[in-house]
Write an enzyme that holds these catalytic residues in place. Structure first.
Site: not given
Ligand code: DER
Length: 225
Positions: A29-30, A84, A86-87, A98-100, A106
């Site tokens: 993720g970003s 990591d 998170a959403d 899990g957005g990615g 993960e």
């Protein structure tokens, strides 16, 4: 992608938690991208001696570009720290990820680490989890999983790809279903029910977060443990 001062502040701080000799889980993720790039800088400029385990093609490409030495769980099954994004996360530090579409690896990586740190921003903090739960599904079981999620009171939607016709295909060759359940008051109960559905590879409810680093627009961070 445009710079986010909040994500950058959280990402940079998390990179400072990594110690010489650590084996590090590198999320997707970003936000965690800032962490991976900073770790690459520390390897180059501070001679930091670490190895990383990636969680997706995206984190692998960023880590290689940044110069972070990589290993595998086969060679390094025990990690010192996993970092990591998170959403969303709630007041008990349960998180939805899990957005990615990378949440299966993960979760494996985060559960392989002694310490799991989530890097985030204020917008993802919520008293109660409410965002859709990403669920990785074997294509063979899509219809059964969809029906079973509806029986649980969910509203399942197969994740369509943006730059490809048809559904998103994960790094593991599976589909992703995003399922909303409204307010998720007991995430652990819901997690257990979703895990029992045949065809579900992994869901995005994470119950193993040790601390959340929230970046602010002024570059400062807040830590919730
Ligand atoms: O897929 C994931 O769980 C990612 O960590 C992700 O959802 C968070 O991504 P972001 O840091 O780009 O918001």
């Amino acid at each position: 992608t445009k710079e986010s001062p909040e994500k950058k502040a959280a990402g940079l701080y998390a990179a400072s938690l990594v110690k010489d000799g650590d084996a590090v889980g590198l999320g997707t993720g970003s936000t965690v991208a800032y962490t991976i790039k900073e770790l690459g800088r520390r390897v180059r400029e501070e001679n930091l001696n670490i190895v990383g385990v990636v969680t997706s093609y995206q984190s692998e490409m960023i880590a290689i570009e940044a110069g972070v030495p990589l290993t595998s769980l086969a060679e390094t099954p025990k990690l010192d720290i996993a970092i990591d994004g998170a959403d969303q996360f709630d007041s008990n530090l349960f998180a939805i990820k899990g957005g990615g579409a990378a949440h299966t690896r993960e979760k494996i990586v985060s559960m392989s680490a002694d310490r799991f740190v989530v890097v985030s921003d204020p917008g993802k903090k919520s008293e109660i989890l409410t965002v859709a739960v990403p669920i990785e599904v074997m294509p063979f079981g899509r219809e059964l999983v969809t029906k079973s999620l509806k029986d649980l009171g969910g509203e399942p939607v197969l994740r369509a790809a943006a730059k490809k016709d048809g559904p998103v295909i994960t790094d593991n060759g599976n589909f992703v279903i995003d399922c909303t359940f409204g307010e998720i008051k007991t995430p652990q109960e819901l997690a257990a029910k979703i895990s029992q559905i045949p065809g579900v590879v992994e869901h995005g409810i994470f119950m193993n977060v040790d601390e959340v680093v929230i970046g602010k627009t002024d570059g400062t961070i807040e830590i919730i443990k």
